[in-house]
Design a protein around this motif. Structure first.
Motif, PDB file in Angstrom:
ATOM      1  N   ALA A 198      -1.300   9.956  -6.038  1.00  0.00           N
ATOM      2  CA  ALA A 198      -0.231   9.715  -5.069  1.00  0.00           C
ATOM      3  C   ALA A 198       1.060   9.300  -5.762  1.00  0.00           C
ATOM      4  O   ALA A 198       2.077   9.101  -5.115  1.00  0.00           O
TER       5      ALA A 198
ATOM      6  N   GLU B 130      -4.469   9.728   1.732  1.00  0.00           N
ATOM      7  CA  GLU B 130      -5.687   8.911   1.815  1.00  0.00           C
ATOM      8  C   GLU B 130      -6.718   9.585   2.726  1.00  0.00           C
ATOM      9  O   GLU B 130      -7.910   9.605   2.414  1.00  0.00           O
TER      10      GLU B 130
ATOM     11  N   ASN C 285      -3.429   5.644  -6.839  1.00  0.00           N
ATOM     12  CA  ASN C 285      -2.527   5.314  -5.733  1.00  0.00           C
ATOM     13  C   ASN C 285      -2.021   3.895  -5.928  1.00  0.00           C
ATOM     14  O   ASN C 285      -2.796   2.943  -5.840  1.00  0.00           O
TER      15      ASN C 285
ATOM     16  N   PRO D 159      -2.239   1.647  -1.972  1.00  0.00           N
ATOM     17  CA  PRO D 159      -3.230   2.083  -0.986  1.00  0.00           C
ATOM     18  C   PRO D 159      -3.199   1.225   0.281  1.00  0.00           C
ATOM     19  O   PRO D 159      -2.882   0.036   0.221  1.00  0.00           O
TER      20      PRO D 159
END
Length: 174
Positions: free
Chosen positions: A17, A28, A47, A50
């Motif tokens: 990401a 996600e 990520n 998150p």
């Protein structure tokens, strides 16, 4: 089958990401769908921000060193990424699969504007990537991911040529 593969031909899955502060719920959701499609596979999910909790086969990494990042690209049987220029270029250079790209959208407050949408559409038109706009599209895209290393090599060669011309020009004016 090669090491790390099963009869489906899928080894490790790498999803990134990027390191921006914006949440990315659509990506996600795609990671969770990938886990349902390939429950026996490890998913490395980089990520920095998150917003969900992920089950065991999904290994969340907030940050990766450049060496770790490159190694995951080289080993992954599936690569899913945001539409950052540097990330896509790295995926094209180091991965042996066609990257699946989920561009961040301003509409969902995933970025400040839609520059990733425009870049992803440009790269898709050149047949270098596959685009997924919504999580429901991931299965269809996984089935249609034909890859042409010649197309990628030709594109990367043209980028290097342009880079060389730019460097020469900058040297000439300094």
């Amino acid at each position: 089958f090669s090491k790390g593969q099963n009869e489906r031909g899928i080894g490790m899955i790498f999803v990134t990401a990027g390191t921006t502060k914006f949440p990315f719920a659509r990506l996600e959701d795609i990671v969770l769908k990938l886990n349902l499609i390939y429950p026996e596979k490890t998913i490395i999910f980089q990520n920095a921000n998150p917003t969900s909790v992920f089950p065991g086969p999904i290994r969340l990494k907030k940050y990766l060193s450049p060496v770790q990042f490159t190694n995951f690209l080289k080993r992954a049987e599936i690569v899913v990424t945001h539409a950052g220029y540097a990330t896509i270029m790295q995926a094209l250079r180091y991965s042996h699969v066609r990257p699946i790209v989920v561009p961040r959208r301003n509409l969902y407050k995933e970025h400040v504007n839609d520059h990733q949408v425009y870049f992803a559409r440009y790269m898709n038109a050149k047949r270098l990537i596959l685009i997924v706009e919504e999580p429901d599209q991931i299965e269809k895209v996984l089935k249609s991911s034909r890859y042409s290393s010649n197309t990628v090599k030709k594109y990367l060669k043209s980028v290097e040529k342009k880079k060389g011309r730019l460097i020469k020009y900058l040297q000439s004016i300094t």
